[in-house]
Design an enzyme around this catalytic site. Sequence first.
Site: not given
Ligand code: GDP
Ligand code: IMO
Ligand code: MG
Length: 430
Positions: A13, A15-16, A40-41, A130, A224, A301, A303, A333, A415
Site C-alpha cells: 500500500d 502507492g504502487k 489493491g492498487h 485478505t 504487496q 478488505t 480494514r 503531503d 496527492s
Molecule cells: P498500492 O497497493 O501500493 O497500489 O497502494 P494503495 O492504492 O493500496 O494505497 C495507497 C493510497 O494512497 C491510495 O488511496 C492512493 O490513491 C493514495 N496515494 C497514492 N499516492 C499518494 C500521495 O502522494 N498522497 C496522498 N495523499 N495519497 C496518495
Molecule cells: P498491495 O499490492 C498490504 C497482507 C495481508 C496479510 C498478509 C498475508 O495492495 O500493496 P495474503 O492474503 O496475501 O495471504 O495476506 O499480507 N497483504 C497486504 N498488505 N498490501 C497488499 O497488497 C497486501 N497483500 C497482502 O494483510 O497481513
Molecule cells: Mg494496496
Amino acid sequence: MANVVVVGSQWGDEGKGKIVDWLSERADIVVRFQGGHNAGHTLVIDGVSYKLSLLPSGVVRPGKMGVIGNGVVVDPHALIAEIGRLAAQGVAVSPDNLRIAENAALILSLHRDLDAFRENSNTGTRIGTTKRGIGPAYEDKVGRRAIRVMDLADLPALREKIERLLAHHNALRRGLGQEEILAETLYEELASVADKVLPFMDSVWQLLDRERRAGKRILFEGAQGALLDIDHGTYPFVTSSNTVAGQASTGSGVGPGAVGYVLGITKAYTTRVGEGPFPTEQTGEVGDFLGTRGHEFGTVTGRKRRCGWFDAVLVRQTIRTSGITGIALTKLDVLDGLEEIKICVGYKLDGREIDYLPASQAAQARVEPIYETLEGWKDTTAGARSWNDLPAQAVKYVRHVEELIGAPVALLSTSPERDDTILVQDPFQD
Ligand code: GDP
Ligand code: IMO
Ligand code: MG
C-alpha cells in the site's frame, strides 16, 4: 533500453498503483509477476478512482498491453468480476489489451474456504490475510497439484487433475471436520469459467521475448511489499509469494538481465495491514493523524491500516534485498502540518544497537526503534508538481530520507491524482 520493475519497499500500500499508472505512459507493456487479487492498487485520474486487484494498472491507458505472468495466482471469478467493474467505468478489457500466462496457477473456491477457515480458527498463527485464498493456492502450486490456466482448455484431462487435487484437500477437510468436495462440483466450477478465461491465455514468456526484441518497453508491477516477502519479510506474517524485485524475472519468464531499473515505492511514513511486528507503530494521536490524513483503509478488505513513523532501517534493508536503484516517495503531503516528524534510524535489541531487522520472529518482536526527530513544515506540499513548490523543511526531510536509506528519490508523489507527481530522474531513461 531499460525496463522498469516497481516494487513496494515496505508492507504494501505504498502507492504502487498510482506510480505504475503514471509510469505506464512511458511503457508499452505492464506485467504483474506475483500475488493475486490480495493486491489493491488505486489510481485517481481526473478525480475518478479506479481500484485494481488482479489486473495490471496499465489497463486503464488505451493502447497498453497488460500481462498477468506465471507467478500470479489467478482467481477466475475475481478476474471476471474485475473486468466487469472496469467495463462499468468505461475501461474495456479484452484480449487486445490483456494476456494471462497459460502456466499461471488458479485460485479455486476451496482455496478461499481454507484461507478463511484458518483465519477464523483459534488454533495456529493468525496472519490477518485478505482471505482471498492466496496462501492455499501457492501451497498447491508448490505441491505440484495445482490446476493451471491451460488446464481449462482440456476439460477431459481436467478430471484426473481434479481427483489428484481433491485427494489432498478432502483429507485436509475431513481432518478439519469440513464437508468433502465432490469432483463434479469442482469440475462444474471450472467448466463454467473456461470460456471467459481462455480467450486471454497466452505464452507469456514468448510474448515478452518477442516484444523485447521489437524494442518495446516493459514495466513490471509488483504487488504487496518487500517486508511481506515469503523469504525476506517478517515471516510468518507475510504473503505466500516472493515480492522482491528478483521475482519479476521468474514470475514472468524473462531472464534477470531483462530487469533494468528497480523502483522502490516508499511511503513517507509506514503502514501495515494484518498481524506482525511493526517497530515504529503509533497507536495514539500520531497513528490516528496519519491514518485519518492518509485515508489508511485497505483497498481490498476495508480494514484499518496500522500506522507509524518512517522506518529507515527497513527501507535500507529492502534497497539491498530488491536491488533498488531509486525510490518513488509517496504521501509526503500526509505529513504536512506536523510540528515534528520522527524517523527510525536504528534498533535496540536486548541493549545492543543494530542497523538491520533480525530474521527471527522473536527478535523482530523485541526490537525497539531509535528515533531522530526532524522539524516539520507549516506550508502544504499537497498537489505540488515541481521541486520548487516544496517547503524548505520538506526538502530537508526528503534529502535526509535519501541519505539514511542510501538511494535517491526518482519520483515524488504529493496527492492521489495521477499528475501530482514530481519527476526527478526518469527510470526508463536511466
Ligand atoms: P498500492 O497497493 O501500493 O497500489 O497502494 P494503495 O492504492 O493500496 O494505497 C495507497 C493510497 O494512497 C491510495 O488511496 C492512493 O490513491 C493514495 N496515494 C497514492 N499516492 C499518494 C500521495 O502522494 N498522497 C496522498 N495523499 N495519497 C496518495
Ligand atoms: P498491495 O499490492 C498490504 C497482507 C495481508 C496479510 C498478509 C498475508 O495492495 O500493496 P495474503 O492474503 O496475501 O495471504 O495476506 O499480507 N497483504 C497486504 N498488505 N498490501 C497488499 O497488497 C497486501 N497483500 C497482502 O494483510 O497481513
Ligand atoms: Mg494496496
